[in-house]
Enzyme design. Structure first.
Site, short mmCIF file in Angstrom:
data_model
loop_
_atom_site.label_atom_id
_atom_site.label_comp_id
_atom_site.label_asym_id
_atom_site.label_seq_id
_atom_site.Cartn_x
_atom_site.Cartn_y
_atom_site.Cartn_z
CG HIS A 82 -1.79 -1.13 1.10
ND1 HIS A 82 -3.02 -1.16 2.04
CD2 HIS A 82 -2.12 -2.10 0.30
CE1 HIS A 82 -3.85 -2.16 1.53
NE2 HIS A 82 -3.40 -2.67 0.68
CD GLU A 84 -2.04 3.88 3.22
OE1 GLU A 84 -1.74 3.21 2.20
OE2 GLU A 84 -3.17 3.85 3.57
CB CYS A 108 -6.71 -0.78 4.99
SG CYS A 108 -4.88 -1.28 5.19
#
Length: 197
Positions: A82, A84, A108
């Site tokens: 992801h 992040e 998430c």
């Protein structure tokens, strides 16, 4: 001596810089080769007015991101990092005390865990929708709950900020959910569907 970079007592300055970093995260999201989801993240040390790291969703370094792999949803989701996660890996210890700006999907629960453990102080991202059956909304709501419990400020990107970037939020919400076919397998506190017929 007062830090000239502080946003304390200067909400107009914070709003102006938030918009810039949201725009940068959107730009970085376009670097993703994922045909279904483009997510970008920017980590900023506000006290030093410095961008610490950026990231976008994609496969690990030196792992081929072929069209065949990217189009195979199940395989892609097993392999992809992801945005992040990529930004936090690039930042290392410098992530502590940063603000994280994320554009493309709600944060998430796994990324929230990493943001908390890395010492990020504030997350600016799309707010997940309540009352939907979307997997991403479910884990996004859990992420916000975790962030708040850990004392990490969550600021939702506003519709106005999305429109300035030219992002059509309705179109984004209509995008295909890679977990839609398996939604019944995920339990977020709602009763399981009756499969008896």
């Amino acid at each position: 001596m007062i830090n000239p970079n502080t946003f304390e007592g200067r909400p107009e300055k914070q709003a102006r810089w938030d918009a810039r970093y949201i725009g940068l995260a959107h730009h970085i999201a376009q670097w993703s080769k994922d045909p279904r989801a483009k997510v970008g993240a920017v980590l900023v040390n506000q006290g030093q007015a410095r961008i610490v790291a950026t990231g976008f969703n994609g496969f690990p370094s030196n792992v081929e991101d072929s069209a065949e792999r990217l189009e195979n949803k199940a395989r892609k989701l097993q392999m992809i990092l992801h945005a992040e996660q990529n930004a936090l890996l690039h930042a290392g210890h410098d992530a502590r005390g940063c603000d994280a700006y994320v554009v493309g999907k709600p944060v998430c629960n796994v990324c929230a865990t990493l943001l908390i453990q890395s010492g990020v102080r504030r997350v600016v991202a799309a707010a997940p929708r309540e009352g939907t059956s979307s997997y991403w909304d479910g884990v996004g709501l859990l992420a916000i709950e975790m962030l708040r419990e850990a004392g990490v400020e969550f600021t939702a990107i506003t519709e106005a900020q999305m429109q300035v970037l030219g992002l059509d939020t309705l179109e984004a919400r209509r995008s295909l959910d890679p977990f839609a076919a398996h939604q019944h397998e995920f339990d977020f506190g709602s009763p399981a569907p009756d499969k008896s017929g």
